[in-house]
Design a protein around this motif. Structure first.
Motif, mmCIF file in Angstrom:
data_model
loop_
_atom_site.group_PDB
_atom_site.id
_atom_site.type_symbol
_atom_site.label_atom_id
_atom_site.label_comp_id
_atom_site.label_asym_id
_atom_site.label_seq_id
_atom_site.Cartn_x
_atom_site.Cartn_y
_atom_site.Cartn_z
ATOM 1 N N GLU A 178 14.577 -78.233 33.892
ATOM 2 C CA GLU A 178 13.229 -77.932 33.391
ATOM 3 C C GLU A 178 12.951 -78.741 32.127
ATOM 4 O O GLU A 178 13.854 -79.010 31.348
ATOM 5 C CB GLU A 178 13.186 -76.420 33.089
ATOM 6 C CG GLU A 178 11.859 -75.861 32.651
ATOM 7 C CD GLU A 178 11.920 -74.321 32.516
ATOM 8 O OE1 GLU A 178 12.960 -73.715 32.887
ATOM 9 O OE2 GLU A 178 10.934 -73.739 32.033
ATOM 10 N N ASP A 213 7.454 -76.061 34.886
ATOM 11 C CA ASP A 213 6.924 -74.805 34.352
ATOM 12 C C ASP A 213 5.481 -75.095 33.930
ATOM 13 O O ASP A 213 5.226 -76.017 33.142
ATOM 14 C CB ASP A 213 7.781 -74.347 33.160
ATOM 15 C CG ASP A 213 7.338 -73.019 32.577
ATOM 16 O OD1 ASP A 213 6.121 -72.840 32.369
ATOM 17 O OD2 ASP A 213 8.195 -72.162 32.302
ATOM 18 N N HIS A 216 4.395 -75.877 30.245
ATOM 19 C CA HIS A 216 5.194 -76.790 29.434
ATOM 20 C C HIS A 216 4.626 -78.196 29.291
ATOM 21 O O HIS A 216 5.366 -79.163 29.155
ATOM 22 C CB HIS A 216 6.621 -76.868 30.002
ATOM 23 C CG HIS A 216 7.403 -75.608 29.803
ATOM 24 N ND1 HIS A 216 8.753 -75.506 30.031
ATOM 25 C CD2 HIS A 216 7.013 -74.374 29.383
ATOM 26 C CE1 HIS A 216 9.172 -74.283 29.771
ATOM 27 N NE2 HIS A 216 8.133 -73.567 29.384
ATOM 28 N N HIS A 240 8.276 -72.802 37.684
ATOM 29 C CA HIS A 240 8.138 -71.569 36.922
ATOM 30 C C HIS A 240 6.641 -71.347 36.809
ATOM 31 O O HIS A 240 5.944 -72.076 36.098
ATOM 32 C CB HIS A 240 8.775 -71.706 35.532
ATOM 33 C CG HIS A 240 10.230 -71.387 35.538
ATOM 34 N ND1 HIS A 240 11.034 -71.509 34.429
ATOM 35 C CD2 HIS A 240 11.018 -70.887 36.532
ATOM 36 C CE1 HIS A 240 12.272 -71.130 34.739
ATOM 37 N NE2 HIS A 240 12.280 -70.754 36.003
ATOM 38 N N ASP A 279 7.818 -67.165 35.791
ATOM 39 C CA ASP A 279 8.446 -67.106 34.464
ATOM 40 C C ASP A 279 7.364 -66.656 33.495
ATOM 41 O O ASP A 279 6.605 -67.474 32.981
ATOM 42 C CB ASP A 279 9.002 -68.492 34.075
ATOM 43 C CG ASP A 279 9.697 -68.459 32.705
ATOM 44 O OD1 ASP A 279 9.942 -67.360 32.181
ATOM 45 O OD2 ASP A 279 9.990 -69.542 32.166
HETATM 46 MN MN MN Z 1 10.337 -71.648 32.300
#
Ligand code: MN
Ligand code: RM4
Ligand code: MN
Length: 379
Positions: A178, A213, A216, A240, A279
């Protein structure tokens, strides 16, 4: 795709929910305790099982270590499988121990790097015992000030450590890497973007793939294009899911930008789906309810993406019909898929209206009473 086909595909959808999304969480200002919060990993699994019972789509639970560490992993696995779930990705934690102040596998001190690698090795074993097929790695590593450390040396340390982990990776497991733009590091994060993660994966080998994710990236980044690119390279390992307005806000998936979620699923829907994990961090909303709504939103985004008339879309694209092509996407996005998703859930033995069912089931009240007894919270 016909609605019947869409229903079939929806019935095959599996989303992993995160054990860490059920426990108390907060911001750096405050953590508000919720009644009925799970006190240990077994209760977190119970909450995950309730989400699966209601949605039919949340059959796996991702775990985080040492938050979910126990003495007896066979007992944990039995509990998980006894609740009708399986173990999703194992997430090592290399960001909380005081030793990791200046990094984990990129730390300037070899002792800390060794400690980090030892934890990653330990997680390979835990995953084997639990029957998990993935290590999901996120590193908080980075620097806060220019000059604080040597950026190239850190990169080399990171690659060396991951090569050691990859060489010990059991055949049944894959490595998901990630990336995150910033936070907790505010100057230079060691794996800050998809390109940094992809380069590492390419050096490691085929079983190392990138995890995206949704929280991010910098504002305005075209995430669906990243998805298309990684997928095309065979390096899209998973997601995520969460949603954000500003930074890594970890809000309910699809709550702020449902169109983006639809476009991501449009890029995914043509191929076999990668690992899909939630997440999130529910700080003010009821956690089980928030997780259920997230799953429902994922089901709906996926259903809409499957409904896109791909032949009409590519005909319009070939003809240079800009708005015709755009309309082909909008047509599907505007379709009301709530009944279709309800039918798919019913066929799975889940709830047609999961939130309403959760609210009338008495689950929240029951766990609030059961979990009242003081017990040390293990997280
Ligand atoms: Mn994450
Ligand atoms: C990070 C990242 C990781 C998650 C931690 C708790 O921001 O998203 O995936 O494990 O939070
Ligand atoms: Mn995050």
């Amino acid at each position: 795709m016909t609605p019947d086909h869409v229903e079939q595909r929806l019935r095959e959808l599996v989303i992993e929910t995160p054990s860490w999304g059920y426990g108390d969480s907060g911001t750096r200002f405050a953590t508000f305790r919720q009644s009925g919060r799970p006190r240990d990993v077994f209760e977190r699994v119970d909450d995950a099982a309730e989400v699966h019972r209601l949605t039919g789509t949340a059959g796996a639970v991702a775990l985080h270590f040492p938050w979910d560490a126990v003495d007896d992993y066979d007992a944990l696995r039995d509990h998980i499988e006894g609740r009708g779930l399986r173990v999703g990705a194992v997430n090592p934690n290399l960001f909380q121990d005081p030793d990791y102040k200046l990094g984990s596998i990129t730390h300037p001190d070899a002792r800390v790097r060794e400690k980090s690698v030892a934890h990653l090795f330990e997680c390979l074993q835990i995953a084997e015992q639990l029957g998990s097929s993935a290590q999901s790695l996120w590193f908080a590593d980075g620097t806060n000030y220019p000059g604080q450390d040597d950026l190239r040396a850190r990169r080399q340390r990171l690659r060396d450590a991951l090569a050691r982990v990859y060489s010990e990776l059991p055949a049944a497991q894959e490595l998901l890497i990630e990336y995150k733009l910033f936070e907790p590091a505010f100057y230079a994060t060691d794996l800050a973007d998809w390109g940094s993660s992809l380069l590492v994966c390419q050096k490691l080998g085929d079983r190392a793939r990138v995890l995206v994710d949704l929280g991010h990236h910098a504002q305005g980044v075209n995430i669906e294009q990243i998805v298309a690119l990684l997928s095309d390279e065979g390096r899209l390992g998973g997601f995520h899911f969460n949603n954000r307005k500003y930074a890594d806000d970890d809000l309910i998936v699809g709550s702020v930008n449902p169109f983006e979620l639809f476009l991501i699923f449009f890029e995914l829907a043509g191929d076999a789906l990668p690992r899909l994990t939630i997440d999130q961090s529910h700080n003010v909303e009821a956690k089980v309810e928030a997780m259920v709504l997230s799953i429902v939103n994922l089901q709906e985004a996926y259903a809409k993406a499957l409904l896109v008339d791909r032949d009409a879309l590519s005909a319009a694209q070939q003809a240079g019909d800009v708005l015709g092509a755009h309309e082909a996407l909008l047509d599907a996005y505007r379709t009301d898929v709530r009944d279709l998703c309800a039918r798919a859930r019913a066929a799975l033995g889940a709830a047609e209206d999961p939130i309403a069912e959760l609210r009338t089931s008495g689950y929240a009240e029951r766990v609030a009473t059961e979990r009242e007894t003081p017990q040390e919270i293990t997280r």
